[in-house]
Design a protein around this motif. Structure first.
Motif, PDB file in Angstrom:
ATOM      1  N   THR A  18      16.617 138.687 -35.576  1.00 37.51           N
ATOM      2  CA  THR A  18      17.805 139.380 -36.079  1.00 37.51           C
ATOM      3  C   THR A  18      19.101 138.864 -35.465  1.00 37.51           C
ATOM      4  OG1 THR A  18      17.460 141.038 -34.369  1.00 37.51           O
ATOM      5  CG2 THR A  18      16.542 141.507 -36.536  1.00 37.51           C
ATOM      6  N   LYS A  19      19.003 137.886 -34.578  1.00 35.75           N
ATOM      7  CA  LYS A  19      20.210 137.420 -33.882  1.00 35.75           C
ATOM      8  C   LYS A  19      20.525 135.981 -34.263  1.00 35.75           C
ATOM      9  CE  LYS A  19      20.564 141.078 -30.993  1.00 35.75           C
ATOM     10  NZ  LYS A  19      21.738 141.850 -30.661  1.00 35.75           N
ATOM     11  N   THR A  20      21.766 135.630 -34.039  1.00 35.34           N
ATOM     12  CA  THR A  20      22.234 134.347 -34.555  1.00 35.34           C
ATOM     13  C   THR A  20      22.037 133.208 -33.569  1.00 35.34           C
ATOM     14  OG1 THR A  20      24.011 133.355 -35.849  1.00 35.34           O
ATOM     15  CG2 THR A  20      24.622 134.340 -33.735  1.00 35.34           C
ATOM     16  N   SER A  21      22.157 132.005 -34.090  1.00 38.14           N
ATOM     17  CA  SER A  21      22.008 130.784 -33.307  1.00 38.14           C
ATOM     18  C   SER A  21      22.514 129.630 -34.162  1.00 38.14           C
ATOM     19  CB  SER A  21      20.533 130.585 -32.955  1.00 38.14           C
ATOM     20  OG  SER A  21      20.300 129.250 -32.562  1.00 38.14           O
ATOM     21  N   GLN A  22      22.709 128.489 -33.520  1.00 41.68           N
ATOM     22  CA  GLN A  22      23.034 127.273 -34.272  1.00 41.68           C
ATOM     23  C   GLN A  22      22.092 126.152 -33.838  1.00 41.68           C
ATOM     24  OE1 GLN A  22      27.334 127.032 -33.357  1.00 41.68           O
ATOM     25  NE2 GLN A  22      27.688 127.510 -35.512  1.00 41.68           N
ATOM     26  N   SER A  23      20.846 126.520 -33.609  1.00 38.92           N
ATOM     27  CA  SER A  23      19.948 125.573 -32.950  1.00 38.92           C
ATOM     28  C   SER A  23      19.134 124.705 -33.905  1.00 38.92           C
ATOM     29  CB  SER A  23      19.013 126.331 -32.005  1.00 38.92           C
ATOM     30  OG  SER A  23      18.441 127.437 -32.662  1.00 38.92           O
ATOM     31  N   ASP A  24      19.356 124.829 -35.226  1.00 38.27           N
ATOM     32  CA  ASP A  24      18.544 124.039 -36.167  1.00 38.27           C
ATOM     33  C   ASP A  24      19.222 122.737 -36.600  1.00 38.27           C
ATOM     34  OD1 ASP A  24      16.889 126.199 -35.977  1.00 38.27           O
ATOM     35  OD2 ASP A  24      17.157 126.885 -38.038  1.00 38.27           O
ATOM     36  N   VAL A  25      20.287 122.351 -35.906  1.00 39.26           N
ATOM     37  CA  VAL A  25      21.072 121.190 -36.357  1.00 39.26           C
ATOM     38  C   VAL A  25      20.217 119.924 -36.427  1.00 39.26           C
ATOM     39  CG1 VAL A  25      22.992 119.661 -35.770  1.00 39.26           C
ATOM     40  CG2 VAL A  25      23.234 122.132 -35.490  1.00 39.26           C
TER      41      VAL A  25
END
Lengths: 374, 275
Positions: free
Chosen positions: A115-122
């Protein structure tokens, strides 16, 4: 043009409808599910189909099949689902299938924090499937841009016959903002080029001058061959080096040769900055706020926001970085686009600001991170 | 192009790609022949248009059929042909989408898609050519490999009983479930012909011979001997019961039409929901 107050997820669904998408396949996953729920209600009313499949693997393969049946198609997921889709992402690459894959990022690895955000799939969206290829990746920072970049994703997918990734995140997904929804004819919508030759003269993988082959689809009498193996212009499997090099190079170069229309950045306070913050997606909202706070205290900060995360135009990144004394790479992960910025700069002017936040980062945290180096 | 007299079915084949890759004695060509003859009949009847036929295959020996048919064809990923085919059919319902694969492709790695396509009564024809082994990769144990058999990955004997895919699919909502054998090619054609005239999910298992790989494992390398051996195990029944469908090499392998019904298909059902 109509103004709607909608979430980023709904903006993606609306952008896809505007772009002409009429087949959606997906599997429930937080924080992407609202895209499918919205389309399940809306697509059948306008002659389309939304289908919940047994898993993400089926979803993306069905999207590729539907695209070959001539219909613009899309799926949306989050990190764990994207991991399952990666093999078929390569199928879309080698068969040159237009399709849009939305990744609404959440925190990982594995189940992480759904349910929380991230930008780790770049890195995953750029390099996740095996083999050599370049897949365009766009990262919106607002609901409006989620709408606009979804349309762009379809236009690029159709014009270049390639899968395209829209890289959103949990913040954008559930961010409600006013969005201008275009009426038909108000925005440019691109559809795949069809063959101009009769079926007996048609070669399914023979490119035009722009390296993109015209695309006949199922049921049009062209006896098309969709081939996952390395193939020649007829679609026949070949194991020789010349065919392999020719196909892989063309698939890469058809994208790279269009980089000027794919690659987009946006800058703030770019006239007189000494300190440049580089960011993307929801985190760029915090980065812009941080720049404004720094400016108020007399520190000449600026923002470079990447709308396109792949492929990158290095000379543009380089130009903005060269004008700064220090470059701060602000991203909600352990450091991903950091490597791209380091690659285009000399010396030690790049400062990583990896946030690993789970929420949209507080501007103060970014300001503090910058101040340490002043 | 073939020299001399061409075969009447050549119009359905990419003759430029022949000869095919299948081994001497392989049953896939016999199966494909039956399938194409049935398609030819339906086209001549006006029931089917050639340009609407789509072959979708995954990976494996049977999946190579998409190389050779002169229809729209897709050679996709291992196990994913049914998913790809479902997308194509839903996007363009006038297509007649035919999936062909081996038992590993369809019921092993692709098993979940098979279950759900049958559960949905999805408008597809799925042909599973069972050769009891992973042949293209060199002879590993497959979902249908007999219990106790030595394969390259069960060097101490296969500890798993074979999967009865006919029974699995019959337990769901398929409209047609049949089992044929390449030892009886006319039945392959007859069942395929029947399937082409029906709606919903149609599944045909086709028992086949693989002398190069399966034959090596059971000590029967000679194609004719293997063919006759399979033929001697096959029992044809007019209306077999599901309970007779187990792959029982002692009692015999029962072929026939296990299930025939005309329930509304997936497309029939969503038509009502798309107002």
């Amino acid at each position: 043009m109509m103004k709607s107050f909608i979430s980023g997820n709904i903006a993606i669904a609306e952008g896809a409808i505007t772009a002409g998408m009429r087949f959606y396949a997906g599997y429930p996953i937080t924080p992407a599910s609202e895209i499918m729920e919205y389309l399940a209600e809306k697509l059948p009313r306008i002659g389309g189909i939304t289908m919940q499949f047994e898993d993400e693997i089926a979803s993306i393969n069905a999207v590729i099949g539907a695209s070959w049946a001539g219909v613009k198609s899309m799926t949306a997921t989050s990190g764990p689902g994207l991991s399952l889709m990666l093999e078929a992402l390569g199928l879309a690459v080698i068969t040159e299938t237009p399709a849009v894959i939305v990744d609404v990022m959440r925190a990982g690895p594995s189940t992480g924090v759904p349910t929380k955000t991230s930008q780790s799939d770049v890195m995953q969206v750029r390099h996740g499937t095996h083999g050599d290829y370049v897949i365009p990746v766009f990262a919106p920072w607002s609901a409006q841009e989620a709408y606009d970049l979804t349309i762009k994703a379809f236009n690029v997918a159709e014009s270049l016959r390639t899968p395209v990734i829209l890289l959103s995140d949990a913040v954008i997904a559930h961010l409600w903002e006013s969005v201008l929804i275009a009426d038909p004819g108000e925005v440019e919508i691109v559809s795949r080029r069809k063959p101009s030759v009769p079926p007996d003269a048609y070669l399914p993988y023979k490119p035009d001058d722009d390296l993109v082959p015209p695309m006949a689809t199922f049921g049009e009498g062209y006896s098309v061959l969709v081939e996952s193996l390395i193939h020649d212009e007829r679609g026949f499997y070949k194991q020789d080096k010349a065919t392999y090099r020719s196909l892989v190079s063309r698939i890469i170069n058809k994208v790279l040769s269009k980089i000027d229309s794919i690659f987009e950045v946006e800058t703030y306070y770019s006239d007189d900055y000494r300190y440049l913050l580089v960011s993307f997606g929801s985190t760029a909202r915090s980065a812009l706020a941080a720049v404004r706070i720094l400016r108020k205290s007399g520190i000449k900060a600026g923002l470079l926001r990447l709308k396109t995360l792949w492929p990158l135009k290095h000379e543009i990144l380089k130009k903005y970085c060269e004008e700064a004394e220090k470059v701060f790479v602000v991203e909600n992960n352990a450091g991903k686009i950091l490597y791209d910025i380091e690659r285009v700069t000399e010396g030690d002017k790049v400062v990583p600001l990896p946030l690993l936040d789970l929420e949209i980062p507080e501007p103060k945290d970014i300001v503090d991170g910058v101040r340490k180096w002043l | 192009m073939p020299s001399g007299n061409s075969h009447p079915l050549d119009q359905y084949l990419r003759t430029a790609r022949l000869p095919h890759i299948w081994c001497p004695g392989c049953g896939i060509g016999i199966a494909l022949g039956g399938v194409i003859r049935a398609i030819d009949k339906r086209i001549k009847e006006g029931v089917l248009k050639k340009e609407n036929v789509v072959f979708v295959t995954g990976i494996g020996c049977s999946a190579r059929t998409s190389f050779y048919v002169n229809f729209d064809a897709a050679h996709t990923l291992h196990g994913r042909a049914i998913a790809f085919a479902t997308g194509a059919k839903l996007a363009k319902p006038e297509l007649e989408v035919i999936v062909i694969g081996g038992d590993g492709d369809i019921a092993g790695i692709g098993g979940n898609h098979l279950l759900h396509a049958a559960k949905r009564n999805m408008d597809l024809i799925v042909l599973m050519i069972t050769n009891f082994v992973y042949a293209m990769t060199g002879g590993q144990v497959a979902p249908t490999t007999p219990l106790g058999l030595y394969t390259t990955t069960t060097p101490h004997g296969n500890p798993e009983p074979p999967l009865n895919v006919v029974k699995v699919v019959s337990s769901l909502n398929a409209n047609y479930v049949a089992r044929a054998s390449v030892t009886h090619p006319l039945l392959v054609e007859q069942y395929m012909y029947k399937a082409l005239g029906m709606r919903g999910f149609r599944f045909i298992e086709i028992l086949s011979t693989c002398p190069e790989v399966f034959g090596r494992h059971i000590g029967v390398r000679d194609p004719l001997t293997l063919y006759n051996s399979l033929r001697s195990k096959v029992i044809i029944k007019q209306s077999p019961s599901i309970d007779e469908s187990d792959l029982d090499w002692e009692k015999g392998l029962v072929i026939g039409e296990y299930l025939i019904r005309d329930n509304p298909s997936f497309l029939d059902r969503i038509k009502g929901g798309s107002k």
